[in-house]
Design a protein around this motif. Structure first.
Motif, mmCIF file in Angstrom:
data_model
loop_
_atom_site.group_PDB
_atom_site.id
_atom_site.type_symbol
_atom_site.label_atom_id
_atom_site.label_comp_id
_atom_site.label_asym_id
_atom_site.label_seq_id
_atom_site.Cartn_x
_atom_site.Cartn_y
_atom_site.Cartn_z
ATOM 1 N N ARG A 1 0.814 -1.202 0.000
ATOM 2 C CA ARG A 1 0.000 0.000 0.000
ATOM 3 C C ARG A 1 0.853 1.260 0.000
ATOM 4 N NH1 ARG A 1 -5.306 -0.814 1.320
ATOM 5 N NH2 ARG A 1 -5.509 1.186 0.232
ATOM 6 N N LEU B 1 0.976 5.245 1.309
ATOM 7 C CA LEU B 1 0.431 6.210 2.253
ATOM 8 C C LEU B 1 0.751 7.617 1.776
ATOM 9 C CD1 LEU B 1 0.555 3.551 3.916
ATOM 10 C CD2 LEU B 1 1.084 4.940 5.924
ATOM 11 N N LEU C 1 -4.177 5.967 3.681
ATOM 12 C CA LEU C 1 -4.009 4.957 2.639
ATOM 13 C C LEU C 1 -4.608 5.427 1.321
ATOM 14 C CD1 LEU C 1 -4.978 1.941 4.871
ATOM 15 C CD2 LEU C 1 -2.807 2.098 3.638
ATOM 16 N N THR D 1 -3.333 -4.775 6.238
ATOM 17 C CA THR D 1 -4.362 -3.944 6.862
ATOM 18 C C THR D 1 -5.683 -4.040 6.119
ATOM 19 O OG1 THR D 1 -4.942 -1.692 7.564
ATOM 20 C CG2 THR D 1 -3.673 -1.904 5.532
ATOM 21 N N THR E 1 -7.885 -1.601 6.627
ATOM 22 C CA THR E 1 -8.350 -0.215 6.625
ATOM 23 C C THR E 1 -8.650 0.217 5.183
ATOM 24 O OG1 THR E 1 -6.978 0.280 8.546
ATOM 25 C CG2 THR E 1 -7.794 2.149 7.276
ATOM 26 N N SER F 1 -9.210 2.575 1.817
ATOM 27 C CA SER F 1 -8.530 3.729 1.235
ATOM 28 C C SER F 1 -9.221 5.013 1.685
ATOM 29 C CB SER F 1 -8.569 3.642 -0.294
ATOM 30 O OG SER F 1 -7.937 2.471 -0.750
ATOM 31 N N HIS G 1 -3.707 4.775 8.196
ATOM 32 C CA HIS G 1 -3.291 3.393 8.425
ATOM 33 C C HIS G 1 -3.631 2.990 9.855
ATOM 34 C CE1 HIS G 1 -0.851 -0.243 8.592
ATOM 35 N NE2 HIS G 1 -0.670 -0.157 7.284
ATOM 36 N N SER G 2 -3.995 1.725 10.034
ATOM 37 C CA SER G 2 -4.430 1.241 11.350
ATOM 38 C C SER G 2 -3.300 1.217 12.376
ATOM 39 C CB SER G 2 -5.038 -0.157 11.219
ATOM 40 O OG SER G 2 -4.112 -1.054 10.616
ATOM 41 N N GLU G 3 -2.039 1.215 11.919
ATOM 42 C CA GLU G 3 -0.914 1.209 12.848
ATOM 43 C C GLU G 3 -0.328 2.614 12.948
ATOM 44 O OE1 GLU G 3 1.804 -2.092 13.078
ATOM 45 O OE2 GLU G 3 0.726 -3.110 11.454
ATOM 46 N N PHE H 1 3.167 3.723 11.419
ATOM 47 C CA PHE H 1 3.281 4.024 9.993
ATOM 48 C C PHE H 1 2.751 5.421 9.681
ATOM 49 C CE2 PHE H 1 2.868 -0.780 9.554
ATOM 50 C CZ PHE H 1 4.238 -0.962 9.488
#
Length: 234
Positions: A121, A123, A129, A149, A151, A153, A157-159, A162
């Motif tokens: 992906r 970012l 995303l 992930t 998540t 677009s 981002h879920s983390e 990142f």
């Protein structure tokens, strides 16, 4: 003729003129409506498209994502808000502004800036995303374990790590676009920036006891490739 009759005739004449104006206005509006003068067609909007997308495909996605009609009434006070909401919801759009809908170009868009590759992906500079077709060429890649992930677009981002890395790279990209990075990694020392020649600079964690991002940037601009730890002033 008495004054009363004169006043009455004057009033009748005034009402006749007013009625004529109303009729003419209605006929004119009806004629304009027939010619769709007050209609905005989404396909006719003068807007740019995101990188790698055709304008027609972009507008089709905007319509589909929000379930909107293909036409809007320029005189409807809700039209500007609906257009702004529709364009802002597209995952490629960072900000949408809709001004006078009667103008030639009522929609102004700022698209997201591809900044970092994490797994498969891309970012943007805010850690959001981008759609899967977003090109990865020339972007720095995160080195390390990456979990897939779910998540969608257009969302961060879920983390959080990142998102933080993407924001740092976005800052560098905006302030010093001449600095090119091949990859980044996270270590016990924090974020590490890696050039194409393999030279590494330790950016750190952006803690309060570290130099400011602006101070770190000054040192990066003069960096020749030697060992560089930006967590310290010297």
């Amino acid at each position: 003729m008495s004054r009363g009759w004169s006043a009455l005739l004057g009033l009748i004449g005034g009402l006749a003129v007013l009625a004529g104006v109303v009729v003419v206005h209605k006929l004119t509006r009806d004629d304009l409506d027939r010619r769709e003068h007050y209609v905005i067609k989404m396909t006719d909007l003068n807007v740019a498209a995101p990188p790698g997308m055709a304008r027609e495909d972009f507008i089709a996605e905007v319509l589909y994502n929000r379930g909107l009609p293909a036409k809007f009434d320029r005189t409807d006070p809700l039209t500007a808000a609906m257009l702004q909401t529709a364009f802002a919801a597209h995952p490629w759009v960072e900000r949408a502004t809709v001004s006078d809908v009667t103008s030639e170009r009522p929609v102004a868009l700022i698209f997201r800036t591809p900044t970092l590759v994490v797994g498969d992906r891309v970012l943007d500079r805010l850690g959001v995303l981008l759609p899967l077709p977003a090109k990865k060429d020339g972007l720095p890649t995160f080195r390390g374990d990456v979990k897939e992930t779910t998540t969608p677009s257009g969302q961060p981002h879920s983390e959080a790590k990142f998102v933080a890395v993407a924001k740092t790279l976005g800052f560098l990209q905006q302030q010093a676009p001449e600095l090119k990075w091949q990859a980044v990694e996270l270590t016990d020392d924090g974020l590490v920036l890696i050039r194409a020649d393999g030279a590494k600079a330790i950016w750190g964690f952006s803690k309060k006891d570290e130099p400011t991002p602006e101070q770190k940037l000054v040192r990066l601009k003069g960096w020749k490739g030697e060992a560089l730890d930006l967590r310290r002033m010297n």
